[in-house]
Design a protein around this motif. Structure first.
Motif, mmCIF file in Angstrom:
data_model
loop_
_atom_site.group_PDB
_atom_site.id
_atom_site.type_symbol
_atom_site.label_atom_id
_atom_site.label_comp_id
_atom_site.label_asym_id
_atom_site.label_seq_id
_atom_site.Cartn_x
_atom_site.Cartn_y
_atom_site.Cartn_z
ATOM 1 N N ALA A 1 -36.008 29.231 35.104
ATOM 2 C CA ALA A 1 -36.856 30.165 34.350
ATOM 3 C C ALA A 1 -38.290 30.159 34.862
ATOM 4 N N GLY B 1 -36.856 33.632 38.509
ATOM 5 C CA GLY B 1 -35.710 33.753 37.614
ATOM 6 C C GLY B 1 -35.940 34.719 36.478
ATOM 7 N N ALA C 1 -33.877 38.182 35.792
ATOM 8 C CA ALA C 1 -33.225 38.410 34.502
ATOM 9 C C ALA C 1 -33.759 39.679 33.834
ATOM 10 N N VAL D 1 -30.420 32.989 30.936
ATOM 11 C CA VAL D 1 -31.205 32.145 31.829
ATOM 12 C C VAL D 1 -31.081 30.697 31.381
ATOM 13 N N VAL E 1 -32.860 33.066 26.913
ATOM 14 C CA VAL E 1 -33.267 31.923 27.729
ATOM 15 C C VAL E 1 -32.904 30.637 26.997
#
Length: 466
Positions: A12, A16, A20, A32, A219
């Protein structure tokens, strides 16, 4: 059996979260997975007692960051949240700060360069101007510089260009050893971002972009990915658990299946996680080595800064002058919200060559060593320090070695498979722009292999409060 997700994103950081975000915009079901307890990676910001402490030293140039600015516009981030820094960068030489690094006037004022070196700087600027179109940050392997290292390239000019310009700039901002990293990505990036007068920061912390990207995304923080396994037209992500695993073996952890997986982690981590990665991909991953980064944030009871005839944002400390520090960032000059009114905040960046020996040192000793070294540049520092934080990343910044540069072209033209990659190392561009561009590229590659969605199958975008 249908997979759990359309896409699983591992990591993340900015790469990333960008991947996403783009995939979710396309209506895909995305999750994520982040090992740390927070998002942002090297652009995370820590809050303490009214201070906003950026764990990584970054700025957002107005030029050369097209993908970042387009992303900010889509997220509805107003220009006022990305204010101009408006302070100078200086190089330390012969006992004082020499401002003007990355300024238009550097050829005239010197910015730490001798008169003969200024002539060579002018010659260098003319040479690059005539070949400007050949320096493409997206294709550093195609520049006229080939795979020459920064030190080799600098050998064409006066020694000062290496010792008091290229080495301190790449050593401080990229964490590079100039004998190991190539000049092509560095020169391409410096030409793209232009002069320091246009550089900006994020209001409220360098994690602003990460926080905005996270809104509306699925996430999962504190989630350790142990292995990624490609299974023909899909992939498995093995989470948590314990014990050794072999390629094709899910192990003891939870398993999430996805049509595609995007590994948004440093290249050495991606190579370790991807159990059955193709050899032609591992070739580039193994060449993408990283330098560790380490810095100490000093919370001050007053706004100190290195003395200079012009207010400073960064003081570069060349290896020719200092073996401990690579630079000092005046964070309260970067933006006033980094420190309470009447207080100060400095970031002391360790010299890349000294970091490996410091990583296993107790943090109080690291702080003591760097603050002791910084007293030379900031009078009164020792008495003003009220608290320190040490920030380190083992995989700090990609090195862009000659071998990585040579292998990149084949990696970029590889076939599209269920497992993709994103990160500034993919672009050999150590910056948040490199992360954003790689995330967007990975998302487009993933979408090109997934079946088209019917309107009824699209995952609706979650509302984001602006």
């Amino acid at each position: 059996m249908s997979p759990d997700l359309d896409v699983a994103v591992v990591g993340a950081g900015i790469a990333g979260l960008t991947a996403a975000h783009e995939l979710q915009r396309a209506g895909r079901k995305v999750r994520v997975f982040e090992e740390r307890g927070h998002v942002g990676g090297r652009m995370h910001s820590l809050r303490h007692d009214g201070y906003t402490i950026d764990e990584g030293a970054e700025q957002i140039p107005l030029h050369g960051y097209r993908a970042t600015w387009e992303l900010l516009a889509r997220l509805g981030v107003p220009d006022g949240d990305v204010p101009r820094i408006g302070r100078s960068i200086a190089t330390w030489r012969n006992g004082r700060a020499r401002p003007g690094v990355a300024d238009r006037s550097a050829v005239l004022t010197g910015a730490g360069l001798s008169p003969r070196a200024r002539l060579d700087l002018a010659r260098f600027l003319v040479w690059t101007a005539l070949r400007r179109k050949s320096f493409d940050c997206d294709h550093p392997e195609e520049t006229p510089l080939g795979a020459a290292t920064v030190r080799e390239f600098a050998g064409r000019y006066h020694r000062d260009l290496h010792d008091y310009l290229l080495q301190p700039v790449t050593g401080s901002f990229f964490g590079w050893n100039t004998a190991r990293s190539t000049a092509a990505p560095a020169v391409s990036l410096l030409l793209a971002v232009g002069y320091a007068a246009s550089w900006r920061t994020y209001r409220g912390g360098m994690d602003l972009l990460a926080r905005r990207l996270t809104e509306g995304l699925d996430v999962v923080t504190g989630s350790t990915v142990r292995q990624v396994i490609c299974d023909h037209d899909r992939a498995r992500v093995v989470l948590g658990g314990s014990g050794e695993t072999r390629p094709g073996d899910a192990g003891q952890g939870d398993v999430v299946t996805a049509r595609s997986v995007v590994l948004c982690v440093p290249a050495p981590v991606a190579a370790r996680l991807y159990a059955n990665a193709p050899e032609e991909e591992l070739s580039f991953l193994s060449a993408c080595t990283f330098t560790p980064t380490l810095k100490v944030s000093c919370l001050l009871d007053r706004p100190l800064a290195p003395p200079s005839r012009r207010p400073l944002y960064v003081l570069l400390t060349p290896e020719a002058e200092d073996s401990v520090l690579s630079g000092i960032v005046v964070d309260h000059a970067k933006h006033p919200d980094r420190a309470p009114v009447g207080k100060g905040l400095l970031s002391l960046m360790a010299n890349a060559r000294s970091i490996p020996k410091l990583l296993d040192t107790p943090r109080d000793q690291i702080a003591a060593r760097l603050t002791t070294a910084a007293r030379r540049y900031v009078p009164g520092l020792e008495a003003a320090v009220r608290h320190t934080f040490v920030h380190s990343f083992v995989h700090g910044l990609p090195e862009a070695t000659p071998e990585a540069l040579r292998r990149r072209a084949r990696f970029v033209t590889r076939g599209i498979r269920p497992v993709e990659y994103a990160g500034d190392w993919v672009m050999l561009r150590p910056s948040s722009e490199g992360a954003v561009r790689s995330g967007a590229l990975a998302a487009s590659r993933v979408l090109s292999r997934l079946p088209r969605l019917r309107p009824a199958d699209r995952i609706p975008l979650k509302e984001v409060t602006l």
